[in-house]
Design a protein around this motif. Structure first.
Motif, PDB file in Angstrom:
ATOM      1  N   ARG A 120       0.849  -1.193   0.000  1.00 34.85           N
ATOM      2  CA  ARG A 120       0.000   0.000   0.000  1.00 34.85           C
ATOM      3  C   ARG A 120       0.887   1.246   0.000  1.00 34.85           C
ATOM      4  N   GLU A 121       0.739   2.038  -1.044  1.00 31.48           N
ATOM      5  CA  GLU A 121       1.474   3.306  -1.154  1.00 31.48           C
ATOM      6  C   GLU A 121       0.807   4.287  -0.187  1.00 31.48           C
ATOM      7  N   VAL A 122       1.587   4.885   0.722  1.00 30.30           N
ATOM      8  CA  VAL A 122       0.999   5.770   1.733  1.00 30.30           C
ATOM      9  C   VAL A 122       1.585   7.173   1.554  1.00 30.30           C
ATOM     10  N   GLU A 123       0.737   8.183   1.607  1.00 28.80           N
ATOM     11  CA  GLU A 123       1.169   9.580   1.460  1.00 28.80           C
ATOM     12  C   GLU A 123       2.321   9.879   2.435  1.00 28.80           C
ATOM     13  N   ALA A 124       3.419  10.442   1.911  1.00 35.30           N
ATOM     14  CA  ALA A 124       4.593  10.675   2.761  1.00 35.30           C
ATOM     15  C   ALA A 124       5.107  12.107   2.656  1.00 35.30           C
ATOM     16  N   GLY A 125       4.424  12.953   1.932  1.00 36.98           N
ATOM     17  CA  GLY A 125       4.911  14.329   1.765  1.00 36.98           C
ATOM     18  C   GLY A 125       6.011  14.380   0.727  1.00 36.98           C
ATOM     19  N   PRO A 126       6.478  15.593   0.421  1.00 44.89           N
ATOM     20  CA  PRO A 126       7.469  15.728  -0.651  1.00 44.89           C
ATOM     21  C   PRO A 126       8.811  15.094  -0.288  1.00 44.89           C
ATOM     22  N   GLY A 127       9.481  14.583  -1.290  1.00 41.79           N
ATOM     23  CA  GLY A 127      10.862  14.121  -1.105  1.00 41.79           C
ATOM     24  C   GLY A 127      10.988  12.710  -0.557  1.00 41.79           C
ATOM     25  N   ARG A 128       9.904  12.005  -0.399  1.00 46.70           N
ATOM     26  CA  ARG A 128      10.057  10.603   0.019  1.00 46.70           C
ATOM     27  C   ARG A 128       8.873   9.753  -0.449  1.00 46.70           C
ATOM     28  N   ARG A 129       9.140   8.436  -0.493  1.00 44.82           N
ATOM     29  CA  ARG A 129       8.111   7.487  -0.863  1.00 44.82           C
ATOM     30  C   ARG A 129       7.887   6.552   0.332  1.00 44.82           C
ATOM     31  N   GLN A 130       6.638   6.213   0.548  1.00 43.90           N
ATOM     32  CA  GLN A 130       6.338   5.381   1.720  1.00 43.90           C
ATOM     33  C   GLN A 130       5.416   4.235   1.284  1.00 43.90           C
ATOM     34  N   VAL A 131       5.800   3.033   1.687  1.00 42.84           N
ATOM     35  CA  VAL A 131       5.021   1.855   1.273  1.00 42.84           C
ATOM     36  C   VAL A 131       4.808   0.937   2.483  1.00 42.84           C
ATOM     37  N   THR A 132       3.581   0.512   2.678  1.00 43.29           N
ATOM     38  CA  THR A 132       3.318  -0.485   3.725  1.00 43.29           C
ATOM     39  C   THR A 132       3.129  -1.845   3.072  1.00 43.29           C
ATOM     40  N   ARG A 133       3.881  -2.816   3.579  1.00 44.86           N
ATOM     41  CA  ARG A 133       3.802  -4.183   3.054  1.00 44.86           C
ATOM     42  C   ARG A 133       3.344  -5.107   4.176  1.00 44.86           C
ATOM     43  N   TYR A 134       2.544  -6.112   3.834  1.00 43.93           N
ATOM     44  CA  TYR A 134       2.038  -7.061   4.840  1.00 43.93           C
ATOM     45  C   TYR A 134       2.927  -8.291   4.856  1.00 43.93           C
ATOM     46  N   VAL A 135       3.798  -8.363   5.854  1.00 47.33           N
ATOM     47  CA  VAL A 135       4.786  -9.451   5.886  1.00 47.33           C
ATOM     48  C   VAL A 135       4.318 -10.547   6.844  1.00 47.33           C
ATOM     49  N   PRO A 136       4.711 -11.806   6.564  1.00 46.50           N
ATOM     50  CA  PRO A 136       4.296 -12.902   7.456  1.00 46.50           C
ATOM     51  C   PRO A 136       4.872 -12.744   8.860  1.00 46.50           C
ATOM     52  N   ILE A 137       4.191 -13.351   9.831  1.00 44.25           N
ATOM     53  CA  ILE A 137       4.595 -13.193  11.230  1.00 44.25           C
ATOM     54  C   ILE A 137       5.712 -14.159  11.595  1.00 44.25           C
ATOM     55  N   GLY A 138       5.635 -15.404  11.087  1.00 48.81           N
ATOM     56  CA  GLY A 138       6.668 -16.394  11.420  1.00 48.81           C
ATOM     57  C   GLY A 138       6.064 -17.777  11.540  1.00 48.81           C
ATOM     58  N   VAL A 139       6.205 -18.380  12.713  1.00 53.58           N
ATOM     59  CA  VAL A 139       5.697 -19.740  12.924  1.00 53.58           C
ATOM     60  C   VAL A 139       4.407 -19.655  13.747  1.00 53.58           C
ATOM     61  N   VAL A 140       3.366 -20.259  13.215  1.00 46.50           N
ATOM     62  CA  VAL A 140       2.032 -20.171  13.819  1.00 46.50           C
ATOM     63  C   VAL A 140       1.672 -21.502  14.476  1.00 46.50           C
ATOM     64  N   ALA A 141       1.077 -21.409  15.663  1.00 46.49           N
ATOM     65  CA  ALA A 141       0.458 -22.589  16.295  1.00 46.49           C
ATOM     66  C   ALA A 141      -1.031 -22.527  15.996  1.00 46.49           C
ATOM     67  N   GLY A 142      -1.557 -23.547  15.329  1.00 39.94           N
ATOM     68  CA  GLY A 142      -2.998 -23.616  15.054  1.00 39.94           C
ATOM     69  C   GLY A 142      -3.622 -24.681  15.951  1.00 39.94           C
ATOM     70  N   ILE A 143      -4.684 -24.313  16.644  1.00 43.04           N
ATOM     71  CA  ILE A 143      -5.352 -25.261  17.553  1.00 43.04           C
ATOM     72  C   ILE A 143      -6.838 -25.248  17.228  1.00 43.04           C
ATOM     73  N   SER A 144      -7.402 -26.432  16.916  1.00 50.90           N
ATOM     74  CA  SER A 144      -8.796 -26.456  16.453  1.00 50.90           C
ATOM     75  C   SER A 144      -9.675 -27.355  17.339  1.00 50.90           C
ATOM     76  N   PRO A 145     -10.988 -27.149  17.286  1.00 54.10           N
ATOM     77  CA  PRO A 145     -11.919 -27.896  18.135  1.00 54.10           C
ATOM     78  C   PRO A 145     -12.514 -29.109  17.425  1.00 54.10           C
ATOM     79  N   TRP A 146     -13.472 -29.775  18.083  1.00 53.59           N
ATOM     80  CA  TRP A 146     -13.981 -31.054  17.581  1.00 53.59           C
ATOM     81  C   TRP A 146     -15.295 -30.939  16.818  1.00 53.59           C
ATOM     82  N   ASN A 147     -15.900 -29.766  16.755  1.00 49.34           N
ATOM     83  CA  ASN A 147     -17.233 -29.714  16.135  1.00 49.34           C
ATOM     84  C   ASN A 147     -17.172 -29.688  14.610  1.00 49.34           C
ATOM     85  N   PHE A 148     -16.187 -28.943  14.068  1.00 51.61           N
ATOM     86  CA  PHE A 148     -15.916 -28.950  12.617  1.00 51.61           C
ATOM     87  C   PHE A 148     -14.404 -29.098  12.445  1.00 51.61           C
ATOM     88  N   PRO A 149     -13.883 -30.298  12.721  1.00 46.04           N
ATOM     89  CA  PRO A 149     -12.427 -30.449  12.789  1.00 46.04           C
ATOM     90  C   PRO A 149     -11.726 -30.124  11.490  1.00 46.04           C
TER      91      PRO A 149
END
Ligand code: NAD
Length: 469
Positions: A120-149
């Protein structure tokens, strides 16, 4: 046929453990299989594999990751019949609904694979460019229940992988098999370590949430466990998504077509024998139609065939496990002790964990069956005369997962829906979820959302780049 050969998936390989976990068929109450019961050493191996795989997976182009998530969906669809059979056996749900769940999981993978999170290009004012990127978090623990396994595990696997994370997934000890089997089916094309699936008993979940090797926990289960997960994530400030319990209210206005609405609301409450996080768990019905509505629901309760989900024609199965069966029976006993009116259907008398579909006729607002999440086939019907009163009773709870409003006038229904303090609200239907729409609970029904772009974002962190000149 036994399924004792199912293996865990760690680092792309089959993995076993010294101990075994028994699996019970809830339609008979009998043990019919066993799976690995992972301990600390298997967990360490799974985390090490996921950590080692993370940099390579993070740097794999989005389109390649999407293709793999899509292929997981194709693989599930191609094996749906066998997976559904296994699911019925371990979970108890009727064959048709097991097939529906497995196909929904396939569809979810394929739909999720089409999502993207462009920079996402974000307004940064004159003389610079600003970009937000969605980067992965790392290692995820997923824990699920028994009703819709299956589908609730896929809700974690698909977005976590697409966003560039690696994962260790633990299904419920009550329903470990179908998810283990999916691990076996996908391990030859998902890069080693990217997805690890481990099964174990009551100590494995807490070991995971406390482990510093995880960067995020995505948990679906009860509110009580959700609180424990949040506590144990605190020392390392793990990112959290918590999808927790509900006590969803329905508000039924006097202008509805009674037989039609009763039939829809019946399935909104009793699908999967009421073991649905967004099932209708209390129905506020306008006094003008209350008696007719109750009688219509009672007719449906009497007629619905309950039994072993593998038998043809069965529409509702048992409660999935013994502790939940005992809890639901405890709620029924409380209704009986307080002499609330009960209208019951038929259920098999012996063998499995069966509780007949039961309607509770206008119990008091402070009764346990109104205040607590039953997660079983019992529904309180409660009279109201003033819709303002119904809205305030619907909101008078710590839960805030979903709700439904039923009216011939959808504008009026919408105005009521806007005032329900829930993450989802349906008008003139229930249980309709989409891979493209954010889903989550307000209040103590959860933290964060799953599904849609917002659910995908929950597996990322925004990183902002500023370039001068
Ligand atoms: P549960 O909380 O008992 O267990 C869920 C999972 O957490 C299981 O895999 C279990 O082994 C694991 N676990 C148990 N204790 C743990 C701990 N201390 N730390 C980490 N993990 C632990 O829930 P359940 O009985 O399997 O599921 C039923 C509940 O889940 C209901 O309250 C229902 O409303 C809720 N639910 C919510 C959603 C949602 O999306 N909001 C969906 C389905 C079910």
């Amino acid at each position: 046929m036994t399924h004792d050969t199912l293996s865990m998936t760690i680092n792309g390989q089959a993995a076993d453990s010294q101990n075994r976990l028994e699996v019970v068929n809830p339609a008979s109450g009998e043990v019919f299989a066993s799976v690995p019961d992972a301990g600390a050493s298997e967990l360490e191996a799974a985390i090490a594999a996921a950590r080692a795989a993370f940099p390579g997976w993070r740097d794999t182009p989005w389109a390649e990751r999407a293709a793999i998530v899509n292929r997981i969906g194709e693989t599930i669809a191609a094996n749906a019949a066998k997976l559904a059979k296994m699911l019925t056996r371990e979970q108890g749900k009727p064959a048709e609904q097991a097939q529906f769940e497995v196909m929904a999981a396939a569809q979810w993978c394929q739909a999720t694979a089409t999502l993207s999170l462009p920079d996402r290009e974000v307004e940064a004012g004159p003389g610079r460019r600003q970009v937000t990127r969605y980067v992965p978090i790392g290692v995820v623990a997923g824990i699920s229940p028994w009703n819709f396994p299956v589908v609730l595990s896929i809700w974690k696997i698909a977005p976590a992988l697409l966003a560039g994370n690696t994962l260790v997934l633990k299904p419920s000890p009550f329903t470990p098999m179908t998810v283990l089997r999916i691990g076996e089916l996908i391990r030859d094309f998902v890069p080693a370590g990217v997805i690890n699936i481990i099964t174990g008993g009551d100590t494995l979940g807490p070991m995971m949430t406390a482990h510093p090797g995880f960067d995020k926990v995505s948990f679906t289960g009860s509110t009580a466990t959700g609180r424990r997960v949040m506590e144990s994530a605190a020392p390392t400030l793990k990112r959290l998504t918590l999808e927790l319990g509900g006590n969803d209210a329905a508000i039924v206005m006097p202008d509805v077509n009674v037989p039609e609405t009763a039939a829809k609301l019946f399935w909104s409450a009793f699908t999967n024998s009421g073991q649905v996080c967004v099932a209708t768990k209390r129905a506020y019905v306008h006094d003008d139609i209350y008696d007719a509505f109750r009688d219509e629901m009672a007719k449906l309760a009497k007629a619905v065939p309950m039994g072993d989900g593998s038998q043809q024609g069965v529409a509702l199965g048992p409660i999935q496990n013994k502790p939940q069966y005992d809890r639901v029976k405890g709620l029924l006993a409380d209704c009986e002790a307080n002499s609330y009116g009960l209208l019951r259907g038929e259920a098999p008398q012996d063998g499995g964990f069966f509780v007949p579909v039961t309607l509770v006729d206008n119990p008091p607002e402070e009764s346990r069956i109104v205040r607590e999440e039953q997660f079983g086939p019992i529904l309180p019907l409660i009279r109201f005369t003033d819709v303002e009163d119904a809205i305030s009773r619907a909101n008078n709870t710590d839960m805030g997962l979903a709700g439904t409003v039923w009216s011939a006038d959808t504008d009026t229904a919408m105005r009521i829906a806007e005032r329900l303090e829930t993450g989802n609200v349906w008008i003139n239907e229930g249980l309709a979820l989409s891979p493209f729409a954010a889903f989550g609970g307000r209040k103590q029904s959860g933290v964060g959302v799953e599904n849609g772009v917002e659910g995908l974002m929950a597996y990322t962190e925004p990183k902002t780049f500023v370039v001068a000149g």
